[in-house]
Scaffold this motif. Sequence first.
Motif, short mmCIF file in Angstrom:
data_model
loop_
_atom_site.label_atom_id
_atom_site.label_comp_id
_atom_site.label_asym_id
_atom_site.label_seq_id
_atom_site.Cartn_x
_atom_site.Cartn_y
_atom_site.Cartn_z
N TYR A 1 -27.29 19.42 41.23
CA TYR A 1 -28.07 20.53 41.79
C TYR A 1 -28.77 20.14 43.09
O TYR A 1 -28.97 20.99 43.97
N ALA A 2 -29.13 18.87 43.25
CA ALA A 2 -29.73 18.43 44.50
C ALA A 2 -28.72 18.55 45.65
O ALA A 2 -29.07 18.98 46.76
N LYS A 3 -27.49 18.17 45.38
CA LYS A 3 -26.44 18.32 46.41
C LYS A 3 -26.21 19.79 46.75
O LYS A 3 -26.06 20.16 47.92
N ARG A 4 -26.22 20.63 45.70
CA ARG A 4 -26.02 22.06 45.92
C ARG A 4 -27.18 22.63 46.75
O ARG A 4 -26.97 23.48 47.63
N ALA A 5 -28.37 22.16 46.50
CA ALA A 5 -29.53 22.63 47.25
C ALA A 5 -29.41 22.27 48.72
O ALA A 5 -29.68 23.09 49.61
N GLN A 6 -28.99 21.05 48.98
CA GLN A 6 -28.92 20.61 50.38
C GLN A 6 -27.84 21.36 51.16
O GLN A 6 -27.96 21.53 52.37
N LYS A 7 -26.81 21.82 50.48
CA LYS A 7 -25.77 22.61 51.15
C LYS A 7 -26.31 23.97 51.59
O LYS A 7 -25.82 24.56 52.56
N GLU A 8 -27.31 24.46 50.87
CA GLU A 8 -27.84 25.79 51.14
C GLU A 8 -29.05 25.79 52.07
O GLU A 8 -29.37 26.80 52.68
N LEU A 9 -29.75 24.67 52.15
CA LEU A 9 -31.03 24.61 52.85
C LEU A 9 -30.92 23.93 54.20
O LEU A 9 -30.04 23.08 54.42
N GLY A 10 -31.85 24.26 55.09
CA GLY A 10 -31.93 23.57 56.36
C GLY A 10 -32.52 22.19 56.20
O GLY A 10 -33.36 21.96 55.32
N LYS A 11 -32.12 21.27 57.06
CA LYS A 11 -32.52 19.88 56.89
C LYS A 11 -34.01 19.63 57.08
O LYS A 11 -34.53 18.60 56.66
N THR A 12 -34.69 20.57 57.73
CA THR A 12 -36.14 20.39 57.93
C THR A 12 -36.97 21.05 56.83
O THR A 12 -38.20 20.89 56.81
N GLU A 13 -36.33 21.75 55.90
CA GLU A 13 -37.07 22.44 54.85
C GLU A 13 -37.54 21.45 53.79
O GLU A 13 -36.84 20.48 53.46
N ALA A 14 -38.73 21.71 53.25
CA ALA A 14 -39.34 20.78 52.29
C ALA A 14 -38.46 20.56 51.08
O ALA A 14 -38.33 19.42 50.60
N GLU A 15 -37.82 21.62 50.58
CA GLU A 15 -36.99 21.49 49.37
C GLU A 15 -35.74 20.66 49.65
O GLU A 15 -35.24 19.97 48.76
N TYR A 16 -35.21 20.72 50.88
CA TYR A 16 -34.07 19.88 51.27
C TYR A 16 -34.47 18.41 51.17
O TYR A 16 -33.74 17.58 50.62
N ILE A 17 -35.65 18.09 51.69
CA ILE A 17 -36.14 16.71 51.66
C ILE A 17 -36.40 16.25 50.23
O ILE A 17 -36.05 15.12 49.85
N LYS A 18 -36.98 17.13 49.41
CA LYS A 18 -37.23 16.78 48.02
C LYS A 18 -35.93 16.57 47.25
O LYS A 18 -35.84 15.68 46.40
N ALA A 19 -34.92 17.38 47.56
CA ALA A 19 -33.61 17.19 46.93
C ALA A 19 -33.03 15.84 47.33
O ALA A 19 -32.41 15.14 46.52
N GLY A 20 -33.27 15.45 48.59
CA GLY A 20 -32.81 14.14 49.04
C GLY A 20 -33.50 13.01 48.29
O GLY A 20 -32.88 11.97 48.00
N ASP A 21 -34.77 13.18 47.99
CA ASP A 21 -35.49 12.17 47.20
C ASP A 21 -34.82 11.97 45.84
O ASP A 21 -34.70 10.84 45.35
#
Length: 421
Positions: free
Chosen positions: A392-412
């Motif tokens: 789900y973290a990978k799926r989130a990053q595909k949908e979100l912009g790289k500067t968005e907080a949730e993208y960064i949290k998914a990366g964590d």
Amino acid sequence: MMPAFGASLIHDTETERAIGKLVLPLAQAANIPESRMKIHIINDEDFNAFVMGGEDIYVYTGLLKQIKNPNALQAVVAHELGHTLGGHMAQMSERMAAEMKRTMLIQALGVGLMVAGGNPSLGAGVLAGSSGVAQQSMLAFTRDEERIADNMGVDLMVRAKQNPGGFITVFEQMHEITGAMESKINPNRVNHPLTMERLNNVKQQIAKAKPEIWDELDVAGYELVRAKLVGYLDDAKQVREKYPYSDKSNAAIYARAIANMRGGNLDGARMGTETLISRNPDNPYFYELLGDIEYQFGHYDDSVVAYEKSIALAGDAPQIQTALALVLTERKKSGDLVRAIELCKRAILSEPAPLTYWVLARAYGDDDPGRSAWALAEYYNMIGKNNDARTYAKRAQKELGKTEAEYIKAGDILHGNTHQK
């Protein structure tokens, strides 16, 4: 007393606040800041409690259900804090403490207790993780260490202006449980002192204490917590035996209302809860129970009204906020999903919990697939399903912009930079 591995933690605002109120004066006397003290309720029938790190206090439901006197519960916690003050906990390594927290799963009372297995579903509520309890002894304190902990616990009670006579109550109750077995034991062949030895010791210590005017305790609030645990955790027959219909006290009505809800008698549950509310219109937890009941009826409007009233009275209550958010994601009137997202965010800021992230994912839904996927990644990360969390973290990053907080949290989550709470 010993920690449990793989245990299930009960998460309930009313219970945690009631126990926290009893423990707070002890923690203050032990120089533990209120902001760092945390109460954990373990779903296990053992007569047990322990303190980890001097600040995390774990209390077993078996202890709460069996100890009828809140002062005696204070004595148990004071003894465990005595181990900490005496330095006896130093032998527990950080690795063991981390494993302890990692393997404990959290379940919620109210709407959260109704579905087992860790797979959220609708209609009867959501349970974020379920586990059997596997006991494993980590420490075996010596007779001297136990005696020291008792003595320091008595001293702590006196300094906190709490009646140390609670030690006598709890050891007398323990003797009723273990006396027959201990009569056959050679006291020189065991690490722990026998209960009668400990009882006589604390009587001597208490006799040396200067007479004090001890603080008054909220006995009625403690009785409600015990009734709530019985109502949720015991079977219907046990509830009737402990709280027969001839008992018209608030605690008895509370236990029976919860048991009726669990057994599908929603009309009986609502009738009992409305009686409690008529007697105690300012008790937030009776409205919380009414919200649970109306939710199970499918009466979402009435459930929302009850939960909103509960939150207005209880203040910052993450579990109740999450319950309301769940109902709003079911009702889906105009503005409901926005309100559900707001409630979940507030709850997460105060106390992150798996169920809250799961409800947040529902609230985002198809309208915001990136944040919905991120919330599910957080949910699976918290319950230890790492592969699902990464998916789900990978799926989130595909949908979100790289500067968005949730993208960064998914990366964590993807890079293992988070810790399980």
